[in-house]
Design an enzyme around this catalytic site. Structure first.
Site, PDB file in Angstrom:
ATOM      1  N   SER A 160      -1.520   2.001   9.689  1.00 36.89           N
ATOM      2  CA  SER A 160      -2.633   1.930   8.752  1.00 36.89           C
ATOM      3  C   SER A 160      -2.313   2.865   7.595  1.00 36.89           C
ATOM      4  CB  SER A 160      -3.936   2.302   9.479  1.00 36.89           C
ATOM      5  OG  SER A 160      -5.038   2.323   8.592  1.00 36.89           O
ATOM      6  N   HIS A 187      -2.573  -2.401   8.315  1.00 38.12           N
ATOM      7  CA  HIS A 187      -3.877  -2.505   7.677  1.00 38.12           C
ATOM      8  C   HIS A 187      -3.690  -2.257   6.180  1.00 38.12           C
ATOM      9  CE1 HIS A 187      -5.953  -1.045  11.658  1.00 38.12           C
ATOM     10  NE2 HIS A 187      -5.544  -2.300  11.719  1.00 38.12           N
ATOM     11  N   ASP A 280      -7.449   1.682  16.291  1.00 36.04           N
ATOM     12  CA  ASP A 280      -7.007   0.315  16.574  1.00 36.04           C
ATOM     13  C   ASP A 280      -5.718   0.373  17.402  1.00 36.04           C
ATOM     14  OD1 ASP A 280      -6.957  -2.421  16.553  1.00 36.04           O
ATOM     15  OD2 ASP A 280      -6.237  -2.614  14.487  1.00 36.04           O
TER      16      ASP A 280
END
Length: 352
Positions: A160, A187, A280
């Protein structure tokens, strides 16, 4: 709220544990916590003075109706109530609770990751090639791969915030000729999806590109996971970009990608969690381990944001932690040991 800054969240909760876990969850997902208070310490003046984009109210032990009435009457921003008792961060229930909270926040005040994703990628595009690529061990160099050979072993590179720089450092250090393929789930704002392969792969010996629907993963390549639609596998290993979006709140969902990968490749799969916000990946980690897959993480002091790898370490799922170059070196050593012993799977633990 500025499009280039993270949303400001004001928290009112009546237990110290709830305030602590909410602070962690919000901060690790990139939100600014501008107030985190017991309702008994607030008055009308404090409510009026606080500049927030959203109020998060969680009262479990008290009934502060006058305070809430004032807030509801005067607030010009959303007020989110009662997310329920927050599990400890190391709890198996925490990822589900956090996903539910973050999903609501993203709908109401946006995604903080999108405020920084463009700038981070621009910096990676400006980077020069990193020196000191790792040598290919003789045991692997003497067993050359056929060009385009389908990969039996697949690692997921998950990231991310700060991920593109970390993944580029990993790939820059990694030699070609390894009997493995990678998926890369990042992400990032969809508008940067087309630029991502060039940014992370331009100095490496790996072919970095987007998914070829219906094709298989091949040794020597890094396939960028689609941001908008879920990627799954057929029984024969063919990649399939589905019509369904990733489960909320993350796109792509690293949890879902881990589940899909481990279901298809089982002990021949692995995950490396690089720099990133949130947790996540934590919800699917136990399944990956049960299937025989391995989970490694980027060391916290080398991350732009360590929340994602931290959550895997705190859950006890990570078996190896290092900076990106050290992760590359460990993977080369691991594959060489497998080749020397004739073991083609990732199920054998790495000795570190």
């Amino acid at each position: 709220m500025s499009q280039s800054s993270a949303a400001r969240i004001a928290v009112i909760a009546d237990t110290s544990l709830q305030r602590h876990v909410l602070q962690q969850a919000l901060s690790s997902n990139g939100y600014q916590v501008v107030l985190n208070s017991d309702p008994g310490r607030l008055d009308d003046a404090a409510l009026q003075a606080c500049e927030a984009d959203l109020w998060l109210v969680d009262l479990m032990q008290s009934d502060e109706l006058p305070l809430i009435d004032t807030l509801m009457a005067d607030a010009e921003v959303p007020v989110l109530f009662g997310e329920g008792h927050a599990p400890e961060r190391s709890s198996e229930h925490y990822p589900r609770w956090e996903r539910r909270l973050v999903g609501k926040l993203k709908k109401l005040v946006g995604d903080p990751a999108l405020a920084t994703s463009g700038g981070g990628l621009e910096a990676v595009l400006a980077e020069a090639q990193r020196p000191g690529r790792i040598d290919l061990p003789a045991v692997l160099a003497n067993t050359p791969l056929q060009a385009g050979e389908p990969a039996r072993q697949v690692w997921l590179l998950a990231a991310s915030l700060g991920g593109p720089a970390a993944v580029k450092a990993f790939l820059d250090a990694l030699p070609g000729g390894l009997p493995v393929a990678f998926l890369y789930a990042q992400h990032i704002d969809p508008s940067f999806e087309a630029t991502l392969p060039q940014a992370v792969g331009r100095h490496s010996q790996w072919r970095v590109g987007t998914v070829r629907d219906g094709d298989t993963l091949r040794c020597g390549e890094v396939v960028v996971v689609p941001i908008s639609n879920e990627l799954s596998f057929a029984d024969d290993g063919a990649m399939h970009v589905t019509q369904r979006p990733w489960p909320e709140p993350y796109s792509p969902s690293i949890d879902q990608m881990m589940l899909n990968l481990a279901q298809r490749y089982a002990g021949n799969s692995g995950v490396i969690a690089f720099s990133g916000m949130g947790s996540d990946g934590s919800a699917a980690a136990a399944y990956v381990k049960r299937q025989g897959g391995m989970i490694w993480t980027q060391r916290a002091d080398s991350c732009a944001c360590s929340s994602m790898p931290d959550s895997l370490r705190e859950g006890g799922y990570s078996s190896f932690t290092a900076d990106p170059r050290e992760l590359a070196a460990a993977l080369v050593e691991h594959l060489a040991e497998q080749c020397a012993s004739g073991r083609p799977s990732f199920s054998t633990p790495l000795v570190v």
